[in-house]
Design a protein around this motif. Structure first.
Motif: not given
Length: 400
Positions: A178-183, A279-281, A190-192, A301-302
């Motif tokens: 998985i390309d970790f840089t995407r996450f 995911y972060k939501l 505020e964004e959440k 997710a992890l």
């Protein structure tokens, strides 16, 4: 090396196979290889776009985004043969696999194949008879895989299943990367809050999230039933289902019938560059699936520091450490107990959350690229050694 990747599924389709192909392509290019892709065109005529050879195709009504072609004399194949790859890595078992075999035979080069999908869990798409469908899958898998030099699988679970099918070629376990840089991005409070508002999630609600194709094989029915029982115990909780698929309408009806429609959000397909926000939501990621070969969304997710709660399955053995980065469950009662326990005990929740990202470092795209590269070198060397041994045997026969 000159490396050809072949796949039926390709952009703009979004699924695990396409993600894996693009990750592998990127990593192999970074490692200095000449890499090209042969894929079925989602629309338009046969053409070459940069490193991608697209072959005209049409949709087939087996499952969403499935495509086929009768264009087996495409000039794209002639162009690839002219280019002369050293090895072919096929990613799907259907039309593009036939092209892979044709090219490999013409150039006398090896093929390795990644077995991405456990078709035994997808038999409902082509037959009502489950046992008959599974027998067909075994026969089909044997016939396809006996023509390749090596089979790659992402987990020991898949390896065990193929061994039970009595697959002939050697099987290598190499998890998809998985390309970790995407996450590696932050989501501010505020964004959440803004995203929760967009999804009509009440402020203060705990969010349970699941991500993936919305198909019957993903066992989202079970997740919905578990959520109903959970909602009856604690009102301030919502389920967000990210993804799309043929089973979405059924699940929407089910949510209505269960009386939890206001607590379930169907977010639909989300751009891959934006999905980290979903995911972060989430406070907890859940899955009821036992059809995964690896479970890329579990790893994602992890990476996003979200504890996972998944139905017990062999694909989780190397990934999920019980009570360390998440939990497995086997019954509805276990599911409800685990979710309540995590949400009611912030110290325990935060301790598990702290372990999530570091627990999946072995699944980076860089490690994936290195391991696949090493496999290519081994398979090519074995092929060349076979030529030498065959030449020696022939020479001995002539002398004697």
């Amino acid at each position: 090396m000159k490396i050809l990747l072949t796949t039926d599924a390709f952009a703009p389709i979004v699924n695990g196979v396409v993600t894996s192909v693009m990750t592998l392509y990127t990593q192999l290019k970074l490692r200095g290889h000449d890499v090209r892709i042969l894929a079925l065109a989602h629309e338009g005529c046969s053409r070459q776009e940069g490193d991608v050879y697209m072959i005209r195709s049409f949709s087939v009504n087996i499952y969403p985004d499935a495509r086929a072609t009768v264009n087996y004399k495409s000039r794209m194949v002639s162009e690839i043969i002219k280019w002369g790859p050293d090895i072919i890595h096929s990613q799907t078992e259907f039309c593009s696999f036939l092209f892979a075999r044709k090219i490999a035979k013409k150039l006398d080069i090896p093929i390795i194949h990644t077995y991405h999908t456990l078709y035994q869990d997808y038999t409902s798409y082509f037959t009502k008879h489950e046992n008959l469908g599974k027998k067909a899958v075994i026969i089909f898998s044997r016939r396809i895989l006996k023509t390749v030099d090596t089979v790659v699988v992402p987990t020991n679970k898949t390896k065990g299943i193929l061994e039970a099918y009595h697959i002939e070629p050697p099987i290598e376990v190499i998890p998809n990367g998985i390309d970790f840089t995407r996450f590696k991005k932050t989501l501010t409070q505020e964004e959440k809050n803004a995203l929760q508002g967009t999804l009509n999630i009440p402020r203060g609600h705990k969010v349970i999230v699941t991500v993936g194709r919305v198909g019957k094989e993903k066992n989202l029915d079970e997740v919905m039933l578990n959520m109903k029982a959970l909602i009856e115990q604690r009102k301030n909780i919502s389920l967000v289902i990210v993804g799309n698929g043929p089973y979405r309408l059924e699940l929407e009806k089910m949510a209505e019938q269960l009386g939890i429609r206001d607590s379930v959000v169907f977010a639909g397909m989300i751009d891959q560059m934006e999905i980290y926000k979903y995911y972060k939501l989430g406070d907890i990621f859940v899955s009821g699936s036992t059809s995964e070969t690896q479970g890329l969304t579990y790893i994602e997710a992890l990476i996003n520091e979200v504890p996972i709660v998944c139905r017990k399955d062999d694909c989780l053995k190397a990934l999920l450490k019980e009570g360390y980065n998440g939990y497995t469950y086997e019954t509805s009662e276990e599911f409800i107990h685990i979710i309540n326990d995590l949400l009611d005990h912030p110290d325990k929740y935060n301790e598990i959350k702290a372990h999530t990202a570091e627990s999946v470092q072995a699944y980076s795209s860089e490690i994936f690229g290195k391991r696949i590269e090493a496999l290519y070198e081994k398979v090519i060397a074995n092929k060349e050694q076979g030529y030498v041994e065959q030449h020696d045997d022939n020479h001995t026969a002539i002398v004697s």
